[in-house]
Structures are given as C-alpha cells and as structure tokens.
Design a protein around this motif. Sequence first.
Motif, PDB file in Angstrom:
ATOM      1  N   THR A  22       0.636  -1.168  -0.378  1.00 13.63           N
ATOM      2  CA  THR A  22       0.245  -0.041   0.279  1.00 13.63           C
ATOM      3  C   THR A  22       0.585   1.081  -0.294  1.00 13.63           C
ATOM      4  O   THR A  22       0.464   2.248  -1.100  1.00 13.63           O
ATOM      5  N   THR A  39       0.829   4.006  -3.023  1.00 18.20           N
ATOM      6  CA  THR A  39       0.406   5.178  -2.372  1.00 18.20           C
ATOM      7  C   THR A  39       2.025   6.529  -3.148  1.00 18.20           C
ATOM      8  O   THR A  39       1.524   7.147  -3.580  1.00 18.20           O
ATOM      9  N   ALA A  53       1.482   6.863  -6.849  1.00 18.30           N
ATOM     10  CA  ALA A  53       0.526   7.576  -6.937  1.00 18.30           C
ATOM     11  C   ALA A  53       0.999   9.179  -6.622  1.00 18.30           C
ATOM     12  O   ALA A  53       0.772   9.941  -8.035  1.00 18.30           O
ATOM     13  N   LEU A  54       1.434   9.073  -5.642  1.00 22.97           N
ATOM     14  CA  LEU A  54       2.027  10.292  -5.383  1.00 22.97           C
ATOM     15  C   LEU A  54       3.012  10.988  -6.470  1.00 22.97           C
ATOM     16  O   LEU A  54       2.919  11.975  -6.925  1.00 22.97           O
ATOM     17  N   GLU A  77       1.600  12.084  -9.636  1.00 25.65           N
ATOM     18  CA  GLU A  77       0.468  13.446  -9.350  1.00 25.65           C
ATOM     19  C   GLU A  77       1.933  14.447  -9.741  1.00 25.65           C
ATOM     20  O   GLU A  77       1.641  15.189 -10.347  1.00 25.65           O
ATOM     21  N   TYR A 107      -1.449  12.519 -14.229  1.00 21.55           N
ATOM     22  CA  TYR A 107      -3.350  12.504 -13.695  1.00 21.55           C
ATOM     23  C   TYR A 107      -3.566  10.980 -14.153  1.00 21.55           C
ATOM     24  O   TYR A 107      -4.333  10.744 -12.878  1.00 21.55           O
ATOM     25  N   SER A 158      -1.974   8.338 -12.307  1.00 23.15           N
ATOM     26  CA  SER A 158      -2.116   8.779 -10.970  1.00 23.15           C
ATOM     27  C   SER A 158      -3.343   8.051 -10.267  1.00 23.15           C
ATOM     28  O   SER A 158      -2.880   6.987  -9.454  1.00 23.15           O
ATOM     29  N   GLU A 159      -4.632   8.431 -10.763  1.00 22.00           N
ATOM     30  CA  GLU A 159      -6.038   7.652 -10.591  1.00 22.00           C
ATOM     31  C   GLU A 159      -5.985   6.741 -10.539  1.00 22.00           C
ATOM     32  O   GLU A 159      -6.663   5.069 -10.377  1.00 22.00           O
ATOM     33  N   LYS A 205      -4.238   5.085  -7.606  1.00 23.41           N
ATOM     34  CA  LYS A 205      -5.469   5.150  -6.658  1.00 23.41           C
ATOM     35  C   LYS A 205      -6.251   3.620  -6.907  1.00 23.41           C
ATOM     36  O   LYS A 205      -6.494   3.388  -5.353  1.00 23.41           O
ATOM     37  N   LEU A 264      -5.042   0.235  -5.449  1.00 28.35           N
ATOM     38  CA  LEU A 264      -4.570   0.942  -4.226  1.00 28.35           C
ATOM     39  C   LEU A 264      -6.298   0.616  -3.913  1.00 28.35           C
ATOM     40  O   LEU A 264      -6.009  -0.669  -2.707  1.00 28.35           O
ATOM     41  N   LYS A 265      -6.751   0.835  -4.296  1.00 30.80           N
ATOM     42  CA  LYS A 265      -8.551   0.420  -3.823  1.00 30.80           C
ATOM     43  C   LYS A 265      -8.636  -0.659  -3.724  1.00 30.80           C
ATOM     44  O   LYS A 265      -8.959  -1.156  -2.751  1.00 30.80           O
TER      45      LYS A 265
END
Length: 734
Positions: free
Chosen positions: A389, A393, A396-397, A400, A405, A408-409, A412, A415-416
Amino acid sequence: MTKKKIILWAAIIISILSFIELRNYYFEKQLKEIREIHAAYKNTSPDTMLNCLDDKLKYSHSRHLKSIVEGYMYLIDGDTEEADKQFNTATNFKNYMPREMQLQKYDLIIDTLIHDKNYEQAVKYIGKAFKYMNIYDFNNRSTLVWDIISKLSAVPDGTPILREYMNEILETKRLDINSKVFFLRKMEVLCILEIDYIQAIEYIVNILNAQNFVDEAYYKGKVMVDLSIIVHNLGSSELSIQILNEINTEKIPDPLKQADLEIYKLINLTQNKQKLGRSEEALADLQKVVSHTSKLPSSNLKEMEFLISVKEAEIYIATGNYDKGREILSTLHTENSMDNIYSYSTSYADYLLAFGDLFIASGNYENARAIYDYIIDNDIIGIDYIDWTNVLTNLALIEENLGNYQESEKLKAKLKEVESTWESFKVKMLYQYVNSSEDAKIIRASNAKMKVINSIYFFALIIAFLIILKTLILPKYKIKRKRKIVTKNMEKNNYFLVYQPIINPKTKEISGVETLLRLKDKDSILTPNIFMKDIETAELIDKIVLWQLKEIKKNYTEIQLLQNKTNTFYISINLSLNEIKNRAFIESLKEEGADLISQGASICLEITENVGLVEEDLIRLHIKDLIKAGYKIAIDDFGIEYSNISLLDQFDFHTLKLDKYFIDNLKDSVVVQNLFKVVNEISKDLNISIVVEGVEKQWQLDILMLYESCNFSIQGYYYSKPLEIHNLKNFKVK
C-alpha cells in the motif's frame, strides 16, 4: 581349540579391527576435506576457490576426492551437468556417511542453477534430492534437508511446491520430536510470509504445546516472536510489544542461541516502537542488538551489520533526519543482505523501501519510481500488505507531482483494490480463526449475530481476534514459562520454610506455628508477596502445598523440641478454596499427611477465600473429608475481600484468623471494635479459636487482653518474626 589356532584367530580379528579403524580414519579424513571444500566454495571468491582446488588435485591420492574437486571446478564454470557426473562418481565411494556427500552435491548444484537463473533445472534437482532423502536424513540432517528444499522460495512459483514437500515431511516421515519442532517452525514462518496466519498460529500452538525437546526454551521463544509479527501485521503494535516483553532469553544455556533469540526479539521490538513513533526507544533497542552480535559466528556478522544499518536508517528517515539516513544507506553493500525466509528480517526489502522513502522525501521522484518499479517487477521477499500500500500510495503521489494525473488515478484505483482484497482476506481469516479455535466459544457467541457489512464490524472482528491471542494463547505460554521457573526452584531447593509462632497471650503458651514459604534468589531472600504470583500463574499451589508437607515431615522432630506448647499445638499451611475443589489434590493431601498425623502431629489448613464462593457443596464435602482424615481447618484473612459472616455457617472449621486490618484499626474504629466483639462471642458459642494476625505493638496487645475470652492467640512481630527451623526449636515466649 589348540593354542596355535587361538593365536591365529586372535591375529585375524585384530587385523580386521585394525583395517576397519584405518578405513574409518581414512574416510573421516576425506570427509573432513570435502566439508572444507564445501565451506570454501560457499564463502570465498571463485579465484581463491580454484587455487584451493588446484592444491587438492596436486596432493590428493584419492580418485574419489579428485572427482569431487573436479565437480566443484565444473560448478565454478557453470557446467552443472558435468559437475553432476563427477559427483556421482565420487558418491560410489563407500564411506560411513555417503548420504551427506550426495545431499551436499545436490545442494551445490541447485545453488549454481539458481544463481544462473536456470529455475526449471533447479526445481528438477530439488525434486531428485527430495526423493533421495530418507527418514534418517529428515531426523538427523534436518538443517541440510531444509537448506536444499527451501531454495524453492527463490524460484518463481516455487513456494507452493515447498509447502507440499513440508506437508509431506510433517505428515508421513515419522519425525522425532526435535526434527518435528524444527520443521514446524520453518513451515510456520513460511505461512507468515504467505499471510496464512491461521495455519501459522496452529503451528505456533503445536510448538508451544510440545514438551521435552532439544532447545525447547529457544524454539518457544522464537515462535512467540513470530506470533508478535502476526499481531503487528494485523495492526496491534502495543500487543506485539507485550508479547515480546514476555520472552525470557536468560534461561537458554547456549550463548549463541541466546544471542540469536535476543536479536530476533529486539529487531521486532524496534519495528513496533518505530511504528508507534517511539523512535528513541527503537534506537536504544537497536543498540542492544549491537551488544549481542559479538556472540554470533563471524560468517553472520556482515549480514547483521547490514540489517542494523538498514533499521537505523529507517528510523532516521522516519524522524526527518534524511541526511543521516542517506549517509547510512549509501555505505551498504547489498550482497550482505539477509534475503531468506528464516532469518531475522528480510532486510533487502527494508533497504529498498528505505531508499524509496528517502527519495520521496527529497523530491527525487525519478529514482523513487525506479525503486518502486523494481519492487513491483521482482518477487522481493518480505514485501507485505502495508509495504504494498505504501508503494502504490507513493507511486500515485509521484505521478501526480510529475503531472501524470491519469496514471496517478489508475494507481489509486489499484490501491483501493488491494485494500479491499486485504480487508476481505482479514475478515475471512478472522472468522476462520474464530470458527476453528476450540477456545473461542465466548468470542463466537458474542459475535453470533454479527454481519460484516461495514468497517465497524470489521474492526470488531479484529478486536475479537486480538482478544483470543491475549486471553488464550499468551496466558497458556505464560503458564508454561512460570511452571518451568517454579519447578526448577523446587528441584534446586531454592524454596525453604520458616515458621512463625502463634502465642496465647494470657497463658504464654505456644498454640501453633504457621508455615511460611521463602525463596533464595542469589544473595537475597524473597518473601511470598514477590514470588507467590508466579506460583499462582503456574497453577502449582497444590504442588507447593504437598512439597511443604514433605518439608514439615523432615523438620517435625525439631519442631517437637519447642517448649511450652499447648495440648492443641498445630502446624498450619496456607492454601485457597480453589485447591480444595480439586478431588485429586484432596486425595494427595490425605496420603501425604497420613504419616505426620499418625505420629500425633496436628496439621491445620489455613484456607483463604480468595475466589468467589462457588461449588459450595463440593467444597463442604472435601473439607469434611479432610477433617475425617485428621486435618484441622482454619479460615484465613477473615474480614477482607469476599469474606462475610455467612461463611462461618457454611463450612466446618476449628480456627478463625482475623486479618491484620482488625488489629490496626481496633483502637480508632467503632465498627471494628463492635465486629471484634461479635467475633469474640461467636468463638465462645461455636467453641472455635481466634488468631489475631499482625500484632506488633504493646498497645495492640493491651487492648486484646481486655477481652474475657481465653480462646484467642496472637501472631506477629510482637512475639516473633518467622524463624528458620534451627532457630525455632530454641524459641522462648517473652
């Protein structure tokens, strides 16, 4: 038989024995050389190794040893097939341990194949080696067996095969207790790395329940550290620390194993404290690790230094001291990392993650991304859910911050998905544990109506799981550890008895003596308020009481030398209602005390009501049985905790002992004064004696002397402190 024939047969037998001895000496010498070559191959550079092998070829006269040397040379060149042929030639050499050579051959070839990333061949050779192994190997060469099959963990998709082999070993190979514990531990660690916590805990419990195996304290300490890792991974660092603090390494006789366990424990304490933000404590624990490394073999020192440095760097980076973290990490060489499934830590994974955190903190996103991509693309041992995780995370940072972007999405969303999968897994795992554990009925009942429909219920399950660990598994381990301590003290005669006289102040006679326990601890003498809790935790009060009876029997002749005893003189021992409920203990008491009672001794059992009053009928029956066997019964510490007046009407007893609270408050408390009057009247009506405990001052004695009854005695420092047997026989009432 003629003399000549006897001499001839003697000469033949001597010749045969001499030949066998020389043969064994010859084989042992060659085996020693083989082991030296094996160690050199593992620990030196190829050039150094080749020079060593050249020397062996020049000076060796054994064709078998030459075949082995040539086999190693082929291994250095990466020609495993030719190496195998040479080793096979050598293993026709019939020494008394040919199997060890054969297994070492497999070990070396598999090492070389994995180094060359020839994984398919490596798996085949591991399979051949496993088929070759027999029961003797599993029981007497466990470490070598594990070294060979555990190499599957370095092969893509090799872990399921490893687990199959391990299951077969544990289920069908008729292991002795030492080998069984060895393989159970290896399997349990493997399960933890695969996040199969239910199976891991089952193996842990099996090891904790095992008895009388080599290095028992060491292995049980190891699995308790492993249990703390499971708890840490489930999110309870505080409970993990509590488990680790319960582990006592002082009782391990082997200094190497003691240091090994202490290091394993401290490394995990460091990790938990770092997670809780207790960085200074974490660093202090890490320094303690350093103090133990000197006891490790020199071959492990570089690996340990690497591990300590990585952990130290992690702490500095977490606390914002990036320069110090960078300084430490930049000096490390990754070939010294401990990348295996049974070492203290998977430190190469920690090394990579520490560098990732450092690059993120300093804004070096390209290098951070390279680190995380490498982790994702490679099967790095030790990357758990929390690490995954964090990696996703941070990636993704990074994307971004770099303006990507859309990427990055995607990360994310990934990650979910990972978080959802992990949550579902934990819910399934926790329900599985609750449903599979015989000790979890209370937890199951409390959660019978629970539906896992949101995070509130999920965390309730987490709490339920941790409650089971804290209230069921840990106490069992604690009981076993305390039992060992108490039993050892009994075996070494560290416990001894003292006797405190009980005096009738009006007649100046000795009514009895109370037997009290003491413990020798190095240069000091400990009283029950310090060590009795250990005996209670160990559930050995019954054994201590029976031991006291045996000691009283030894001292009885000297106790009889006491002057000025009453006709009803007695010797008392303390126990609780909890022991009185145990029928087996009652029978043991009757048997152990029979000899003393037949000699005319009056033994009084001082029963403390330190538990809520339950099973009254059973207790009443057992007390009557003890009285019938010749024992006297006293109610001890009357007036505190659960005690109440109704107790006096429930059981047969001869003596009522008033707690020290009475005498301390007799002057100033009207309630205590009136209660004392009531107890005094009851004693006269029921014809029972009263003992007032804790009398130390003259004014206390003066007040007691005002009461009319002569049926009471006092116990306390006013007359005497507890005395050892050699002093008791000379005691005189002042």
